[in-house]
Structures are given as C-alpha cells and as structure tokens.
Motif scaffolding. Structure first.
Motif, PDB file in Angstrom:
ATOM      1  N   GLY A 132       0.777  -1.234   0.000  1.00 44.23           N
ATOM      2  CA  GLY A 132       0.000   0.000   0.000  1.00 44.23           C
ATOM      3  C   GLY A 132       0.809   1.284   0.000  1.00 44.23           C
ATOM      4  N   TRP A 133       2.152   1.183  -0.038  1.00 46.02           N
ATOM      5  CA  TRP A 133       2.945   2.387  -0.227  1.00 46.02           C
ATOM      6  C   TRP A 133       2.689   2.914  -1.640  1.00 46.02           C
ATOM      7  N   VAL A 134       2.833   4.230  -1.826  1.00 47.45           N
ATOM      8  CA  VAL A 134       2.667   4.817  -3.161  1.00 47.45           C
ATOM      9  C   VAL A 134       3.859   5.717  -3.451  1.00 47.45           C
ATOM     10  N   PRO A 135       4.333   5.713  -4.710  1.00 47.89           N
ATOM     11  CA  PRO A 135       5.428   6.621  -5.063  1.00 47.89           C
ATOM     12  C   PRO A 135       4.938   8.059  -5.077  1.00 47.89           C
ATOM     13  N   ILE A 136       5.799   8.977  -4.679  1.00 47.00           N
ATOM     14  CA  ILE A 136       5.466  10.403  -4.678  1.00 47.00           C
ATOM     15  C   ILE A 136       6.574  11.166  -5.401  1.00 47.00           C
ATOM     16  N   ARG A 137       6.281  12.417  -5.715  1.00 49.98           N
ATOM     17  CA  ARG A 137       7.234  13.285  -6.430  1.00 49.98           C
ATOM     18  C   ARG A 137       7.717  12.621  -7.723  1.00 49.98           C
ATOM     19  N   VAL A 138       6.819  11.878  -8.371  1.00 55.64           N
ATOM     20  CA  VAL A 138       7.225  11.040  -9.501  1.00 55.64           C
ATOM     21  C   VAL A 138       7.606  11.852 -10.745  1.00 55.64           C
ATOM     22  N   LYS A 139       7.150  13.092 -10.836  1.00 59.52           N
ATOM     23  CA  LYS A 139       7.527  13.906 -11.994  1.00 59.52           C
ATOM     24  C   LYS A 139       9.030  14.125 -12.023  1.00 59.52           C
ATOM     25  N   ASP A 140       9.613  14.380 -10.862  1.00 56.51           N
ATOM     26  CA  ASP A 140      11.057  14.608 -10.792  1.00 56.51           C
ATOM     27  C   ASP A 140      11.830  13.360 -10.383  1.00 56.51           C
ATOM     28  N   PHE A 141      11.162  12.442  -9.674  1.00 55.82           N
ATOM     29  CA  PHE A 141      11.847  11.260  -9.155  1.00 55.82           C
ATOM     30  C   PHE A 141      11.005  10.013  -9.417  1.00 55.82           C
ATOM     31  N   PRO A 142      10.946   9.549 -10.665  1.00 60.44           N
ATOM     32  CA  PRO A 142      10.162   8.345 -10.959  1.00 60.44           C
ATOM     33  C   PRO A 142      10.745   7.118 -10.274  1.00 60.44           C
ATOM     34  N   SER A 143       9.900   6.134 -10.024  1.00 63.91           N
ATOM     35  CA  SER A 143      10.366   4.900  -9.405  1.00 63.91           C
ATOM     36  C   SER A 143      11.356   4.183 -10.322  1.00 63.91           C
ATOM     37  N   PHE A 144      12.215   3.381  -9.705  1.00 66.39           N
ATOM     38  CA  PHE A 144      13.222   2.649 -10.464  1.00 66.39           C
ATOM     39  C   PHE A 144      12.564   1.582 -11.341  1.00 66.39           C
ATOM     40  N   ALA A 145      13.209   1.299 -12.474  1.00 70.55           N
ATOM     41  CA  ALA A 145      12.744   0.253 -13.389  1.00 70.55           C
ATOM     42  C   ALA A 145      13.958  -0.305 -14.126  1.00 70.55           C
ATOM     43  N   ASP A 146      13.836  -1.529 -14.570  1.00 69.15           N
ATOM     44  CA  ASP A 146      14.933  -2.142 -15.325  1.00 69.15           C
ATOM     45  C   ASP A 146      14.730  -1.835 -16.803  1.00 69.15           C
ATOM     46  N   THR A 147      15.161  -0.634 -17.188  1.00 71.52           N
ATOM     47  CA  THR A 147      15.052  -0.179 -18.573  1.00 71.52           C
ATOM     48  C   THR A 147      16.416   0.315 -19.042  1.00 71.52           C
ATOM     49  N   PRO A 148      16.633   0.380 -20.364  1.00 75.52           N
ATOM     50  CA  PRO A 148      17.905   0.927 -20.851  1.00 75.52           C
ATOM     51  C   PRO A 148      18.163   2.344 -20.342  1.00 75.52           C
ATOM     52  N   ASP A 156      25.968   6.501 -15.025  1.00 78.30           N
ATOM     53  CA  ASP A 156      26.558   7.840 -15.050  1.00 78.30           C
ATOM     54  C   ASP A 156      26.934   8.236 -13.617  1.00 78.30           C
ATOM     55  N   GLU A 157      28.216   8.372 -13.353  1.00 78.63           N
ATOM     56  CA  GLU A 157      28.689   8.677 -12.002  1.00 78.63           C
ATOM     57  C   GLU A 157      28.152   9.993 -11.469  1.00 78.63           C
ATOM     58  N   ASN A 158      27.724  10.888 -12.362  1.00 79.68           N
ATOM     59  CA  ASN A 158      27.231  12.201 -11.932  1.00 79.68           C
ATOM     60  C   ASN A 158      25.709  12.238 -11.749  1.00 79.68           C
ATOM     61  N   LYS A 159      25.055  11.121 -11.980  1.00 81.16           N
ATOM     62  CA  LYS A 159      23.592  11.128 -11.891  1.00 81.16           C
ATOM     63  C   LYS A 159      23.086  10.194 -10.806  1.00 81.16           C
ATOM     64  N   GLY A 160      23.127   8.904 -11.028  1.00 79.81           N
ATOM     65  CA  GLY A 160      22.483   7.995 -10.082  1.00 79.81           C
ATOM     66  C   GLY A 160      20.985   8.177 -10.135  1.00 79.81           C
ATOM     67  N   GLY A 161      20.299   7.743  -9.071  1.00 76.54           N
ATOM     68  CA  GLY A 161      18.855   7.878  -9.064  1.00 76.54           C
ATOM     69  C   GLY A 161      18.289   7.915  -7.664  1.00 76.54           C
ATOM     70  N   SER A 162      17.117   8.547  -7.530  1.00 77.38           N
ATOM     71  CA  SER A 162      16.412   8.639  -6.257  1.00 77.38           C
ATOM     72  C   SER A 162      14.925   8.433  -6.498  1.00 77.38           C
ATOM     73  N   ALA A 163      14.260   7.837  -5.521  1.00 74.77           N
ATOM     74  CA  ALA A 163      12.802   7.683  -5.574  1.00 74.77           C
ATOM     75  C   ALA A 163      12.243   7.869  -4.162  1.00 74.77           C
ATOM     76  N   TYR A 164      10.992   8.345  -4.092  1.00 77.61           N
ATOM     77  CA  TYR A 164      10.354   8.614  -2.809  1.00 77.61           C
ATOM     78  C   TYR A 164       9.004   7.897  -2.758  1.00 77.61           C
ATOM     79  N   TRP A 165       8.704   7.313  -1.589  1.00 75.79           N
ATOM     80  CA  TRP A 165       7.462   6.576  -1.395  1.00 75.79           C
ATOM     81  C   TRP A 165       6.825   6.997  -0.076  1.00 75.79           C
ATOM     82  N   ARG A 166       5.480   6.901  -0.003  1.00 76.15           N
ATOM     83  CA  ARG A 166       4.769   7.246   1.215  1.00 76.15           C
ATOM     84  C   ARG A 166       3.779   6.152   1.561  1.00 76.15           C
ATOM     85  N   ALA A 167       3.641   5.895   2.863  1.00 78.05           N
ATOM     86  CA  ALA A 167       2.650   4.951   3.374  1.00 78.05           C
ATOM     87  C   ALA A 167       1.552   5.735   4.073  1.00 78.05           C
TER      88      ALA A 167
END
Length: 204
Positions: A132-148, A156-167
């Motif tokens: 029942g958690w839901v991703p938030i701030r997805v416009k700027d921080f979409p959830s991770f996915a196994d895509t190219p 990219d050492e200068n990027k990485g990734g972040s995602a936020y979720w709320r319960a």
C-alpha cells in the motif's frame, strides 16, 4: 508398470523430495539471519527486545543513533505497510528521547553489480507497492525500473537515481542508488543502495 517405469517414477519422487528439502533449508537459513524488527515511533527498548540482532541501548534524553553489532536485515513490522530488506552492513537506527524516529541503511553487505542492485531495488519497490505504499514526487523522481534509460542513468557517475514513497499519512522513505568506487574491484561497476525511513512530513 514395468521395471524401467518404476525406476523413473522413483527418481522423480526422489528429485521432488530433494527439492523440497533444499527449499526448507533455504527458508531456515533465511529465518536465522539476524534482524532488527521495528516501528517508527515505538519505544526503542521494544525494538531491542523483539530483534534477533544485538544492538546497544538508547541514551536517555539524547537524540542519537545506534548500529547493530552484526549484519542484519530490517523487518519493518507495521501490520499494513510492513516489508523486509536483505542483510545490511551499514544500518543505523535513530532515536530521540528513547523512541525510534528513523532508519538509515544500505540493504546490502557489499557494493553490488548493476543487475544485483536492480534486483534488490525492484524487490523492495514491489513489497512497498503490495503493502500500500505509493510513489510520490514522480515527476522529478520516478520509481526505479529495469530499462535501458535507467541503466544508463545509473551508470553515469554524476547522476544515479532517487525515488520517494509514502505509506498513507504515517511514513515516508527515500531510496537512492549511486555508483560506488570499490577499491577491491577497481575494474567493475559497483553500486550502493541507500534507504532512509521516517515519519511522514505531509503531502508533497
């Protein structure tokens, strides 16, 4: 049933029995892993008494953190929003006035290859989604996915990734993945996962 058929049937039964035994062994090994079992906001001592991993006591009147005395997995025991992480080597339980107010950890015991990193991250996201958690701030921080696209961004050492979720209105978490320079394996691409959990701070 002739002799050859009986032998084949017995081999099949034996193979199934061995597979069942290996599954039971794997479950037993998993259940034996040290774990910290907690809720955000509960008394720190309740977490200590419940957990199978050893961790020091809280300091009365202080806002600080403690670290388990061994590798340990996190079992987040909220009856609705619970989930379990892999074993972690970096694991801090933060407390204030002898109550837990957050967790910061890396759900891994060594820097991981990209395939293994994505496996951990996607499993955690699936647990959260199912609970029942839901991703938030997805416009700027979409959830991770196994895509190219995600793989290229993480490499990219200068990027990485972040995602936020709320319960609901109870908890919020941040999940971060970044390249990590592993001096033990300088020719390999290794990654570090960081997970932070705290009380929800309102709608974002």
């Amino acid at each position: 049933m002739n002799l050859l058929q009986r032998m084949g049937w017995r081999r099949g039964v034996l193979a199934l029995a061995i597979a069942a035994l290996l599954t039971l062994v794997a479950i037993e090994v998993l259940s034996d892993d040290p774990e910290i079992a907690l809720l955000i906001g509960e008394p720190y001592e309740s977490m200590r008494q419940r957990s199978s991993a050893s961790i020091g006591p809280a300091i009365p009147g202080r806002s600080w953190f403690s670290v388990p005395k061994s590798d340990a997995r996190l079992r987040f025991i909220d009856p609705t929003y619970g989930f379990v992480t892999p074993l972690a080597r970096f694991f801090t339980v933060m407390f204030d006035d002898e109550h837990i107010h957050g967790v910061r950890m890396s759900p891994q015991i060594e820097p991981l290859l990209l395939d293994d990193t994505l496996k951990v991250v996607l499993d955690l996201q699936e647990q959260w989604r199912n609970a029942g958690w839901v991703p938030i701030r997805v416009k700027d921080f979409p959830s991770f996915a196994d895509t190219p696209q995600w793989r290229a961004q993480l490499r990219d050492e200068n990027k990485g990734g972040s995602a936020y979720w709320r319960a609901g209105d109870k908890y919020q978490l941040m999940l971060v993945v970044s390249r990590f320079e592993d001096v033990k394996r300088p020719t390999e691409e290794r990654y570090l996962i960081t997970l932070g959990i705290h009380r929800s701070r309102g709608v974002q």
